[in-house]
Design a protein around this motif. Structure first.
Motif, PDB file in Angstrom:
ATOM      1  N   SER A 164       0.894  -1.082   0.033  1.00 41.33           N
ATOM      2  CA  SER A 164       0.083  -0.102   0.055  1.00 41.33           C
ATOM      3  C   SER A 164       0.690   1.012  -0.192  1.00 41.33           C
ATOM      4  N   SER A 165       1.966   1.081   0.575  1.00 38.16           N
ATOM      5  CA  SER A 165       2.904   2.357   0.825  1.00 38.16           C
ATOM      6  C   SER A 165       3.544   2.491  -0.728  1.00 38.16           C
ATOM      7  N   GLN A 166       3.794   1.424  -1.368  1.00 36.52           N
ATOM      8  CA  GLN A 166       4.235   1.540  -2.712  1.00 36.52           C
ATOM      9  C   GLN A 166       3.311   2.219  -3.553  1.00 36.52           C
ATOM     10  N   ALA A 167       2.174   1.796  -3.385  1.00 36.41           N
ATOM     11  CA  ALA A 167       0.835   2.115  -4.362  1.00 36.41           C
ATOM     12  C   ALA A 167       0.682   3.773  -4.147  1.00 36.41           C
ATOM     13  N   ALA A 168       0.715   4.082  -2.920  1.00 41.28           N
ATOM     14  CA  ALA A 168       0.592   5.617  -2.642  1.00 41.28           C
ATOM     15  C   ALA A 168       1.636   6.465  -3.147  1.00 41.28           C
ATOM     16  N   MET A 169       2.736   5.983  -3.188  1.00 44.10           N
ATOM     17  CA  MET A 169       3.956   6.705  -3.739  1.00 44.10           C
ATOM     18  C   MET A 169       3.836   6.624  -5.143  1.00 44.10           C
ATOM     19  N   GLU A 170       3.232   5.616  -5.808  1.00 44.58           N
ATOM     20  CA  GLU A 170       3.176   5.772  -7.316  1.00 44.58           C
ATOM     21  C   GLU A 170       1.846   6.743  -7.700  1.00 44.58           C
ATOM     22  N   ALA A 171       1.077   6.933  -6.612  1.00 45.60           N
ATOM     23  CA  ALA A 171       0.011   7.747  -6.922  1.00 45.60           C
ATOM     24  C   ALA A 171       0.301   9.390  -7.215  1.00 45.60           C
ATOM     25  N   LEU A 172       1.370   9.661  -6.560  1.00 43.77           N
ATOM     26  CA  LEU A 172       1.897  10.898  -6.493  1.00 43.77           C
ATOM     27  C   LEU A 172       2.513  11.593  -7.824  1.00 43.77           C
ATOM     28  N   GLU A 173       2.224  12.599  -8.483  1.00 42.30           N
ATOM     29  CA  GLU A 173       2.827  13.306  -9.374  1.00 42.30           C
ATOM     30  C   GLU A 173       4.044  14.174  -9.357  1.00 42.30           C
ATOM     31  N   ILE A 174       4.937  13.652  -9.777  1.00 43.44           N
ATOM     32  CA  ILE A 174       6.488  14.270  -9.646  1.00 43.44           C
ATOM     33  C   ILE A 174       6.937  15.110 -10.932  1.00 43.44           C
ATOM     34  N   PRO A 175       7.058  16.306 -10.992  1.00 45.05           N
ATOM     35  CA  PRO A 175       7.312  17.001 -12.233  1.00 45.05           C
ATOM     36  C   PRO A 175       9.025  16.860 -12.379  1.00 45.05           C
ATOM     37  N   ALA A 176       9.295  16.571 -13.675  1.00 47.13           N
ATOM     38  CA  ALA A 176      10.814  16.408 -14.068  1.00 47.13           C
ATOM     39  C   ALA A 176      11.610  17.563 -13.180  1.00 47.13           C
ATOM     40  N   GLY A 177      12.459  17.350 -12.702  1.00 46.18           N
ATOM     41  CA  GLY A 177      13.627  18.110 -12.021  1.00 46.18           C
ATOM     42  C   GLY A 177      12.913  18.592 -10.824  1.00 46.18           C
ATOM     43  N   ALA A 178      11.957  18.366 -10.156  1.00 48.61           N
ATOM     44  CA  ALA A 178      11.480  18.824  -9.107  1.00 48.61           C
ATOM     45  C   ALA A 178      12.044  18.586  -7.890  1.00 48.61           C
ATOM     46  N   ARG A 179      11.954  19.536  -6.957  1.00 49.17           N
ATOM     47  CA  ARG A 179      12.536  19.471  -5.634  1.00 49.17           C
ATOM     48  C   ARG A 179      11.509  19.154  -4.628  1.00 49.17           C
ATOM     49  N   VAL A 180      11.771  17.829  -4.133  1.00 45.12           N
ATOM     50  CA  VAL A 180      10.902  17.103  -3.234  1.00 45.12           C
ATOM     51  C   VAL A 180      11.258  16.882  -1.794  1.00 45.12           C
ATOM     52  N   LEU A 181      10.647  17.110  -1.109  1.00 44.17           N
ATOM     53  CA  LEU A 181      10.941  16.962   0.547  1.00 44.17           C
ATOM     54  C   LEU A 181      10.093  15.962   1.294  1.00 44.17           C
ATOM     55  N   ASP A 182      10.649  14.999   1.513  1.00 40.16           N
ATOM     56  CA  ASP A 182       9.946  13.957   2.369  1.00 40.16           C
ATOM     57  C   ASP A 182       9.998  14.256   3.930  1.00 40.16           C
ATOM     58  N   TYR A 183       8.942  15.029   4.420  1.00 39.37           N
ATOM     59  CA  TYR A 183       9.236  15.857   5.911  1.00 39.37           C
ATOM     60  C   TYR A 183       9.212  15.098   6.970  1.00 39.37           C
TER      61      TYR A 183
END
Length: 387
Positions: free
Chosen positions: A207-226
């Motif tokens: 389920s954790s994997q599926a949730a991460m697949e559901a997130l849209e990530i633009p190319a070159g984005a800056r992503v924070l896992d808070y």
């Protein structure tokens, strides 16, 4: 160790845990003290302990007492075994049953005992899950599946399955996520396998994997896992695309292994603490996998089910709201804020998302998804907000 000796060891450990000792600490201490116990003995005792904790109320009812002895007697009765064959006092086996113990054994009838939930939680399950409440509660009484995430940067699922098989690990693809494998044999060999050491696979719930697949990530984005913890989710995101990856946790020690894991996976993650989080912002996506009750994962950590209180649940909800309020200020204009829990409770999920939008009028909810406790995944919740 004989079967009886394994049961007696489990009885002793359960008494420690019922007295307040964390289960993992109790098991580790026992293993260090019990050099005579082989790997199969340790695995069997561990299985006894965790299954008894998953089914603590029903086993206590069947065994006539909420003690280590009562739980293991209840476990034998639940499994249809012969208690006298184990409780015989021979060698290191438990002492023979008393007359009072022999007189017990009636099947649980009340919902809390039958579903292995504290009574105060029954309305919460019903409120959140409706007709699926009983299905979820019963699923939490069973052992969780062992799920792997394939690092698709390196190999595809079929290649990973072949490499795992060389170490005696049998796995098959799961439909819950494109990267997910379900292990059917050799689960205890995963951490020592070549595939794991090379960063080809990571242990991660479906389920954790599926949730991460559901997130849209633009190319070159800056992503924070808070709320990164060990970093499994940021690694799952980073396996999908090229971006700049950042991780933070209120307890920085929880991220201690993240640089090594990221290195194995061929990924660069910058770990941030304190003021560094804001100084490196803003971010195009901020993920808040917030501290929660863990009610969707209780088959993996069953003692948490019995230690949660209404006061602690309220405290967790307050922490979640505070995290969202802080995290929204770290998101770049036009960016996204993702909120996730491994809970099934409405107070931590839907109600939290709805309250956030009410507090912050510039935000709207773009996505809301739930994953049930099932064959390939734990209970999980995801909400995504945009400006």
């Amino acid at each position: 160790m004989t079967p009886g000796a394994r049961v007696q060891a489990a009885i002793n450990l359960l008494d420690e845990i019922l007295a307040g000792a964390p289960a993992e600490r109790a098991l580790t201490g026992w293993a260090r003290r019990s050099r005579f116990a082989g790997s199969k003995d340790r695995a069997a005792v561990r299985d006894h302990v965790f299954q008894a904790l998953r089914c603590r109320r029903s086993y206590a009812f069947l065994g006539g007492a909420e003690t280590g002895r009562g739980l293991m007697l209840g476990a034998l009765r639940a499994e249809g075994g012969d208690p006298d064959a184990v409780f015989n006092g021979q060698g290191h086996a438990p002492a023979p049953l008393s007359e009072a113990e022999r007189a017990g054994g009636a099947a649980p009838r009340e919902d809390g005992e039958r579903l292995d939930l504290p009574d105060w939680m029954l309305p919460l399950f019903q409120e959140a899950l409706g007709d699926e409440a009983e299905v979820a509660a019963l699923a939490l009484r069973e052992r969780a599946p062992v799920m792997l995430r394939v690092n698709l940067r390196m190999k595809n699922a079929a290649q990973a399955i072949e490499i795992l098989s060389k170490d005696g690990i049998i796995a098959a693809p799961s439909t819950i996520a494109s990267s997910a494998l379900r292990v059917s044999e050799g689960a205890r060999r995963v951490a020592g396998s070549e595939a794991y050491k090379r960063g080809l696979v990571e242990l991660q719930d479906g389920s954790s994997q599926a949730a991460m697949e559901a997130l849209e990530i633009p190319a070159g984005a800056r992503v924070l896992d808070y709320c990164a913890g060990g970093g499994g989710k940021v690694l799952a995101l980073a396996a999908r695309c090229e971006a700049q990856w950042f991780a933070h946790d209120a307890d920085a020690a929880r991220m201690a292994d993240l640089p090594v894991r990221a290195g194995r996976a061929g990924i660069e993650v910058t770990c941030l603490t304190g003021a560094d989080v804001a100084a490196n912002g803003p971010y195009d996506l901020v993920l808040c996998d917030a501290p929660c009750s863990g009610s969707g994962t209780w088959r993996r950590a069953p003692e948490a089910k019995w230690r949660l209180t209404p006061a602690r649940l309220a405290e967790l909800c307050a922490i979640q709201a505070e995290i969202l309020d802080i995290a929204q200020g770290l998101v770049a204009p036009g960016g996204q804020l993702a909120y996730a829990t491994c809970s099934v409770f409405r107070a931590e999920n839907d109600a939290q998302s709805e309250a956030f939008v009410r507090r912050h009028g510039g935000w709207s909810e773009r996505l809301r998804r739930r994953w049930p406790v099932g064959a390939d995944g734990d209970g999980f919740y995801l909400s995504v907000f945009g400006q």
